[in-house]
Enzyme design. Structure first.
Site, short mmCIF file in Angstrom:
data_model
loop_
_atom_site.label_atom_id
_atom_site.label_comp_id
_atom_site.label_asym_id
_atom_site.label_seq_id
_atom_site.Cartn_x
_atom_site.Cartn_y
_atom_site.Cartn_z
N PRO A 289 1.04 -1.02 -0.32
CA PRO A 289 0.38 0.18 -0.06
C PRO A 289 0.86 1.13 0.12
CG PRO A 289 0.30 -0.91 2.14
CD PRO A 289 0.52 -1.92 1.20
N ALA B 235 0.59 5.61 -0.54
CA ALA B 235 0.01 6.60 -0.54
C ALA B 235 0.20 7.45 -1.39
CB ALA B 235 0.04 7.50 0.72
N SER C 26 -3.86 1.66 -0.75
CA SER C 26 -3.66 1.95 0.83
C SER C 26 -4.94 3.29 1.13
CB SER C 26 -2.98 3.07 0.81
OG SER C 26 -3.01 4.64 1.55
N GLN D 85 -6.23 -1.56 3.38
CA GLN D 85 -4.75 -1.42 3.73
C GLN D 85 -6.19 -0.18 4.81
OE1 GLN D 85 -2.98 2.31 4.14
NE2 GLN D 85 -2.90 1.38 6.00
N TYR E 57 -5.71 2.81 7.68
CA TYR E 57 -5.60 3.01 8.88
C TYR E 57 -7.10 3.82 10.23
CZ TYR E 57 -1.41 4.66 7.03
OH TYR E 57 0.41 4.59 6.07
N THR F 184 -2.46 -1.03 9.56
CA THR F 184 -0.91 0.05 9.77
C THR F 184 -1.49 0.48 11.09
OG1 THR F 184 -0.53 -0.26 7.34
CG2 THR F 184 0.85 1.61 9.21
N LYS G 165 0.62 -4.10 9.52
CA LYS G 165 2.14 -3.86 9.31
C LYS G 165 2.06 -2.94 10.23
CE LYS G 165 2.71 -2.13 4.69
NZ LYS G 165 3.65 -0.02 4.80
N HIS H 178 8.09 0.74 7.36
CA HIS H 178 7.18 2.04 7.10
C HIS H 178 8.29 2.33 6.00
CE1 HIS H 178 2.96 3.72 6.94
NE2 HIS H 178 3.62 4.85 6.47
#
Length: 372
Positions: free
Chosen positions: A89, A91, A118, A139, A141, A167, A241, A265
């Site tokens: 993923p 961004a 992402s 993915q 957040y 993540t 992740k 990352h």
């Protein structure tokens, strides 16, 4: 800010290996955008360590092994993969190409590759799903509210994403000094498409003397209870992740997480942490031989993939390299990069005497102190 040079519609003749896309991308990305994509945080100690870790590993091949029945297929999280190289993923891929993640998804579908979209993609998860192949993952957040987080999850489920990748190592997103020195500013037309229609969340008001980090940014950072809540909301396999410590790995495993991605990352998080490859063996030892474990950060060649598999990974994810290939030639470039990585891995396996991924083990890694 300068614009990118338009991506090619045919493969460049001077690309000989997957890593060639690293230097080729410099001719297609504006200096500011290239600095943002290529840069890491802080003094870029971890960014450099990721590549140095792979360079330091030496392979130990065996002779006269029959590899004529060789293949790259593997089952991961109960799902069949044609090969162990997934697209990580990343961004805002519309920074590299106007169609961004849609082009990446097309490349993944054309090459039977796993693809992780992402949350901060420049294209919506629904639009990308229409172009992606069967092995599409999302993915996630954690957002400022559970309501928004849950809505993203439900949208991913409705669009038939197969795995949820959460993540957890980027609650604070620090700017890249390299990008700042280059004058990078996020263009107005590059936005997180998946978050565009959610209402803005009220900002946190700080009292005098409070920290904008501890009482500000970290006020809404997820905790263990948030992850436990999320696991109860879905039947999708959940992979975490951003794992670098074996104690975190075993706690996540006991919580019911389906697998882990060992990752720093790509050197864009906390600068000064170890290379992902360096901590991979101790995490594999902590979680046991059969627990799904992936690695990202630093993969640039098929031999890098081999080394990661030998040191304990079941599969790897490729981040920056996909964005470089995207900038050079769109979906065609990403598909070509994946084909090159696969063939480089196959060549490495054949020369080392490994017909299948199951043959790749720590016995294929040379250590100066070990004996025959």
């Amino acid at each position: 800010m300068q614009e990118n040079r338009p991506a090619l519609t045919a493969l460049p003749a001077d690309i000989r290996c997957a890593q060639d896309y690293v230097w080729a991308a410099e001719h297609f990305l504006s200096p500011e955008r290239h600095a943002y994509i290529a840069g890491g945080c802080g003094r870029e100690v971890t960014l450099a360590a990721n590549h140095a870790a792979f360079d330091a590993v030496r392979l130990w091949p065996r002779l006269l092994r029959d590899v004529r029945h060789g293949h790259l297929a593997r089952t991961l999280l109960g799902r069949p993969l044609q090969h162990p190289i997934l697209l990580a993923p990343v961004a805002y891929q519309t920074l590299a190409h106007a169609r961004g993640e849609i082009e990446v998804a097309r490349a993944a579908a054309a090459t039977d590759s796993g693809f992780v979209l992402s949350t901060l993609a420049g294209c919506s998860l629904e639009a990308v799903a229409e172009q992606a192949g069967e092995e599409r993952w999302f993915q996630l957040y954690f957002q400022e509210t559970r309501e928004i987080t849950l809505d993203l999850l439900r949208r991913a489920e409705a669009a038939a994403y197969k795995v949820l990748v959460v993540t957890l190592d980027s609650a604070i997103k620090l700017p890249s000094p390299r990008a700042e020195r280059a004058g990078f500013r996020m263009p107005d037309d590059v936005q997180a498409a998946n978050l565009a229609h959610y209402p803005p969340v009220a900002p946190i008001t700080l009292e005098r003397g409070q920290s904008r980090i501890f009482q500000g940014v970290m006020q809404r950072a997820p905790g263990w209870d948030d992850l436990a809540w999320l696991l109860q909301q879905t039947d999708l396999p959940v992979v975490v992740k951003g794992v670098l410590h074996p104690a975190d790995a075993t706690r996540l495993q006991s919580l019911g997480v389906a697998g882990l991605i060992v990752s720093n990352h790509g050197g864009r998080g906390l600068d000064g942490v170890p290379a992902s490859l360096d901590v991979l063996p101790c995490i594999r030892q902590a979680v046991g031989a059969n627990y799904p474990l992936l690695l990202d950060s630093g993969i640039q060649a098929g031999s890098d993939v081999f080394k990661a598999l030998a040191l304990g990974a079941d599969a790897v994810l490729v981040g920056r390299l996909q964005t470089y290939a995207l900038a050079v030639a769109g979906a065609l470039g990403v598909a070509h990069m994946l084909r090159l990585l696969r063939e480089e891995l196959e060549a490495c396996m054949a020369q080392a005497g490994c017909a299948t991924l199951a043959d790749i083990s720590s016995a294929m890694i040379f250590k100066a102190t070990q004996e025959d």
